[in-house]
Design an enzyme around this catalytic site. Structure first.
Site, PDB file in Angstrom:
ATOM      1  N   GLU A   1      51.971  81.121  96.564  1.00  0.00           N
ATOM      2  CA  GLU A   1      50.717  80.388  96.360  1.00  0.00           C
ATOM      3  C   GLU A   1      50.005  80.298  97.700  1.00  0.00           C
ATOM      4  OE1 GLU A   1      49.349  79.866  93.456  1.00  0.00           O
ATOM      5  OE2 GLU A   1      51.118  80.947  92.791  1.00  0.00           O
TER       6      GLU A   1
ATOM      7  N   CYS B   1      44.480  73.192  99.734  1.00  0.00           N
ATOM      8  CA  CYS B   1      44.180  74.534  99.233  1.00  0.00           C
ATOM      9  C   CYS B   1      43.040  74.463  98.233  1.00  0.00           C
ATOM     10  CB  CYS B   1      45.420  75.150  98.605  1.00  0.00           C
ATOM     11  SG  CYS B   1      46.187  74.059  97.414  1.00  0.00           S
TER      12      CYS B   1
HETATM   13  P1  NDP Z   1      51.339  78.965 106.926  1.00  0.00           P
HETATM   14  O1  NDP Z   1      51.247  80.219 106.138  1.00  0.00           O
HETATM   15  O2  NDP Z   1      51.020  79.004 108.360  1.00  0.00           O
HETATM   16  O3  NDP Z   1      52.809  78.361 106.823  1.00  0.00           O
HETATM   17  C1  NDP Z   1      53.445  78.091 105.600  1.00  0.00           C
HETATM   18  C2  NDP Z   1      54.947  78.138 105.788  1.00  0.00           C
HETATM   19  O4  NDP Z   1      55.336  79.469 106.143  1.00  0.00           O
HETATM   20  C3  NDP Z   1      55.469  77.233 106.917  1.00  0.00           C
HETATM   21  O5  NDP Z   1      56.714  76.712 106.536  1.00  0.00           O
HETATM   22  C4  NDP Z   1      55.610  78.206 108.069  1.00  0.00           C
HETATM   23  O6  NDP Z   1      56.561  77.808 109.038  1.00  0.00           O
HETATM   24  C5  NDP Z   1      56.095  79.442 107.343  1.00  0.00           C
HETATM   25  N1  NDP Z   1      55.856  80.677 108.086  1.00  0.00           N
HETATM   26  C6  NDP Z   1      55.029  80.889 109.144  1.00  0.00           C
HETATM   27  N2  NDP Z   1      55.079  82.192 109.522  1.00  0.00           N
HETATM   28  C7  NDP Z   1      55.929  82.796 108.678  1.00  0.00           C
HETATM   29  C8  NDP Z   1      56.387  84.125 108.528  1.00  0.00           C
HETATM   30  N3  NDP Z   1      55.956  85.093 109.337  1.00  0.00           N
HETATM   31  N4  NDP Z   1      57.235  84.403 107.531  1.00  0.00           N
HETATM   32  C9  NDP Z   1      57.673  83.445 106.698  1.00  0.00           C
HETATM   33  N5  NDP Z   1      57.284  82.162 106.776  1.00  0.00           N
HETATM   34  C10 NDP Z   1      56.423  81.842 107.757  1.00  0.00           C
HETATM   35  O7  NDP Z   1      50.425  77.907 106.135  1.00  0.00           O
HETATM   36  P2  NDP Z   1      50.147  76.390 106.495  1.00  0.00           P
HETATM   37  O8  NDP Z   1      51.428  75.639 106.593  1.00  0.00           O
HETATM   38  O9  NDP Z   1      49.195  76.337 107.629  1.00  0.00           O
HETATM   39  O10 NDP Z   1      49.439  75.891 105.149  1.00  0.00           O
HETATM   40  C11 NDP Z   1      48.083  76.025 104.919  1.00  0.00           C
HETATM   41  C12 NDP Z   1      47.808  77.144 103.949  1.00  0.00           C
HETATM   42  O11 NDP Z   1      48.510  76.903 102.744  1.00  0.00           O
HETATM   43  C13 NDP Z   1      46.352  77.237 103.554  1.00  0.00           C
HETATM   44  O12 NDP Z   1      45.964  78.581 103.539  1.00  0.00           O
HETATM   45  C14 NDP Z   1      46.337  76.667 102.142  1.00  0.00           C
HETATM   46  O13 NDP Z   1      45.284  77.117 101.331  1.00  0.00           O
HETATM   47  C15 NDP Z   1      47.665  77.115 101.624  1.00  0.00           C
HETATM   48  N6  NDP Z   1      48.098  76.301 100.497  1.00  0.00           N
HETATM   49  C16 NDP Z   1      48.067  76.846  99.244  1.00  0.00           C
HETATM   50  C17 NDP Z   1      48.393  76.091  98.137  1.00  0.00           C
HETATM   51  C18 NDP Z   1      48.375  76.671  96.770  1.00  0.00           C
HETATM   52  O14 NDP Z   1      48.931  76.072  95.854  1.00  0.00           O
HETATM   53  N7  NDP Z   1      47.757  77.821  96.563  1.00  0.00           N
HETATM   54  C19 NDP Z   1      48.768  74.683  98.285  1.00  0.00           C
HETATM   55  C20 NDP Z   1      48.802  74.215  99.645  1.00  0.00           C
HETATM   56  C21 NDP Z   1      48.476  75.013 100.714  1.00  0.00           C
HETATM   57  P3  NDP Z   1      56.063  77.102 110.414  1.00  0.00           P
HETATM   58  O15 NDP Z   1      55.405  75.846 110.009  1.00  0.00           O
HETATM   59  O16 NDP Z   1      57.339  76.908 111.139  1.00  0.00           O
HETATM   60  O17 NDP Z   1      55.134  78.075 111.077  1.00  0.00           O
END
Ligand code: NDP
Length: 515
Positions: free
Chosen positions: A286, A320
């Site tokens: 998502e 999101c």
């Molecule tokens: P990120 O993609 O930066 O991070 C999400 C998770 O992925 C974190 O736990 C992060 O860890 C981890 N992560 C980071 N890099 C990697 C990698 N290379 N491989 C695997 N995992 C990784 O998103 P945000 O946390 O900034 O969240 C915001 C985003 O989420 C927005 O785009 C928003 O729209 C979306 N979102 C979508 C929703 C939906 O239902 N469609 C709901 C809520 C949010 P770490 O924090 O350690 O970097």
């Protein structure tokens, strides 16, 4: 006896008793700040050589806690622990697994204000936003507990004379759960408990901005009787998840919510099989959105302006589902714009441990830089009529920013900003407005405000988003009521909080016996 699922009611903070309870919870959670927290693998607390710090975005000098920075060696241990716990957990009758989740929901209900207080301080949520996040997490535990029982029961197949046929849902195996920081309690809880409910075991890597919230959820699951190793709590950098968990031969599926860039990278890596891997990995992704409010000339314009402002600036636009575009038909554009500007200027911004501050900080320094860069671009692409600047001081406060007269193809009308910024876009008429709404690569949420039934009927067919709302804001999905997930680059439309969700964490097995 199992009662019917009902959504957790939200707290009325206009009641002084509830405000006092929240003040006490803020004081109580602060007494736990500043400590160093280990990983939890197979029920065992494991310290790491390196740690990272989590701070309060309203006041970055306030340390929430220090968290273990897992390396590949601990990630391997977490996968091993999840594999070891899988036979017993997956072998339990579904109602016993459900009992753990229903108990966890009761415990979280008792600790509701404590969890919300932590979100106020670690994620910068206002009280109302934090309370809604906690309520959603309670709902997920409860809902997936109920769903585990339904999925564990008899499934419909067509009768055939001379055979006995039965279909049952069985779990997948070890699932990597990778949540974002923006719904640090609800989304983390939802993905982890859905995986558990279906009988899988989990390696949970919380977002690095909000690890303590993840830890509190984890402790509640333990208190509810979750056996060791069913969920393994692995704090550390995203790289650990991306490079190790996602590619690992024993990780059967990845449940991810976060940005499009990371989601697509996970999808690609998960598609590459590695030596020893004996299954096709599943991804439940998502991702981002460029959601919008569409207003026609027949709508209640005062209500529409209120919904635009609520959708754009709730949790500082870091949802999101945030309505980061307002697309308004020419006839009423100026009126809705003027009303929205006035409402935006009334918003009270400041540290969210003060109840009256309804707009808090953005999550951190890097988000702040990105958002300010978009505001700068927006100042050239349109007219800033409200906000547009950072507040002085150390907290990451950005004024709610309204940019008028933006072209539908402008950068700030196309890219996810993930901050308190809304672009106003003028449309010729209501059909043109729906075309503009569909004109991005995303398709998560949208709302159409109109009082013409035929237009609403048209929007149901042609407005292409996973969650479409009429005459209300485009944020605020309720578990069970509004199953949530998006189209196109917003993700795999997994519909969290819906009745198909557990199927994504399960596989169906058919038995057929000749009589
Ligand atoms: P990120 O993609 O930066 O991070 C999400 C998770 O992925 C974190 O736990 C992060 O860890 C981890 N992560 C980071 N890099 C990697 C990698 N290379 N491989 C695997 N995992 C990784 O998103 P945000 O946390 O900034 O969240 C915001 C985003 O989420 C927005 O785009 C928003 O729209 C979306 N979102 C979508 C929703 C939906 O239902 N469609 C709901 C809520 C949010 P770490 O924090 O350690 O970097």
């Amino acid at each position: 006896m199992l009662t019917e699922f009902r959504n957790e009611p939200l707290t009325d903070f206009t009641d002084p008793k509830n405000r006092e309870a929240m003040q006490r919870a803020l004081a109580a959670i602060r007494t736990r700040f500043g400590k160093t927290h280990p990983l939890v693998i197979g029920g065992e607390r494991i310290a790491c050589a390196e740690t990272f710090v989590s701070t309060n975005p309203s006041n970055p000098s306030e340390v929430v806690g220090h968290f273990a920075k897992a390396t590949e060696s601990e990630a391997q241990k977490a996968i091993d622990a999840a594999l070891a716990a899988f036979p017993a957990w997956s072998g339990l009758p579904a109602d016993e697994r459900a009992t753990v989740l229903l108990r966890a929901a009761r415990i979280l209900r008792q600790k509701k204000h404590l969890m919300s207080a932590l979100m106020v301080l670690e994620a910068g949520k206002s009280w109302v936003e934090a309370d809604a996040d906690t309520a959603e997490a309670i709902d997920f535990m409860d809902f997936y507990g109920h769903e585990a029982i339904r999925y564990g029961g008899p499934q419909p197949v067509t009768a055939l004379h001379g055979e006995m046929n039965e279909l049952s849902w069985i779990p997948l195996g070890v699932i990597a759960v990778i949540p974002p920081w923006n719904f640090p309690c609800a989304i983390l809880t939802g993905m982890a408990t859905a995986a558990m409910a279906a009988g899988n075991t989990v390696v949970l890597k919380p977002a690095s901005d909000t690890p303590m919230i993840g830890q509190l959820v984890f402790e509640i699951l333990e208190e509810a009787g979750m056996p060791p190793g069913v969920v393994n709590f692995l704090t550390g950098p995203g790289r650990i998840a991306g490079d190790f968990l996602v590619r690992h031969k024993d990780v059967r599926a990845i449940a991810f919510t976060g940005s499009m860039e990371v989601g697509l990278e996970i999808h690609r890596k998960a598609a590459e099989t590695v030596p020893g891997q004996i299954f096709v990995k599943r991804t439940i992704l998502e991702m981002g959105g460029k959601d919008c409010m569409v207003i026609d000339e027949t709508a209640d314009l005062a209500a529409a302006a209120r919904d635009i402002v609520a959708s754009a600036f709730g949790y500082q636009g870091q949802k999101c589902s945030a309505g980061s575009r307002a697309i308004i038909v020419d006839k009423v554009y100026d009126e809705v714009l003027a009303k929205s500007v006035a409402l935006t200027k009334e918003l009270v911004i400041g540290p969210t441990d003060v109840y009256e501050n309804k707009i808090g900080p953005v999550i951190g320094a890097s988000a702040e830089r990105t958002i300010l860069r978009y505001i700068e671009i927006g100042s050239r692409e349109g007219k800033i009529l409200a906000g547009g600047a950072k507040l002085p001081g150390a907290g990451f406060f950005i004024q709610p920013t309204l940019i008028a007269d933006v072209d539908r193809n402008a950068v700030v009308a196309q890219e996810e900003i993930f901050g308190p910024v809304v672009a106003f876009i003028r449309a010729k008429d209501w059909k043109d407005a729906i075309d503009a709404a569909n004109g991005t690569m995303y398709g998560l949420t949208g709302a159409f405000c109109s009082n013409v039934r035929e237009r609403i009927a048209y929007a149901k067919r042609h407005f292409h988003v996973g969650n479409l709302y009429f005459n209300r804001k485009c944020t605020g999905a309720l578990v069970g009521v509004h199953p949530f997930g998006g189209f196109n680059m917003s993700g795999t439309d997994s519909k969290a909080g819906g009745r198909d969700y557990l199927a994504l964490f399960s596989q169906a097995k058919l038995w057929s016996e000749k009589l």
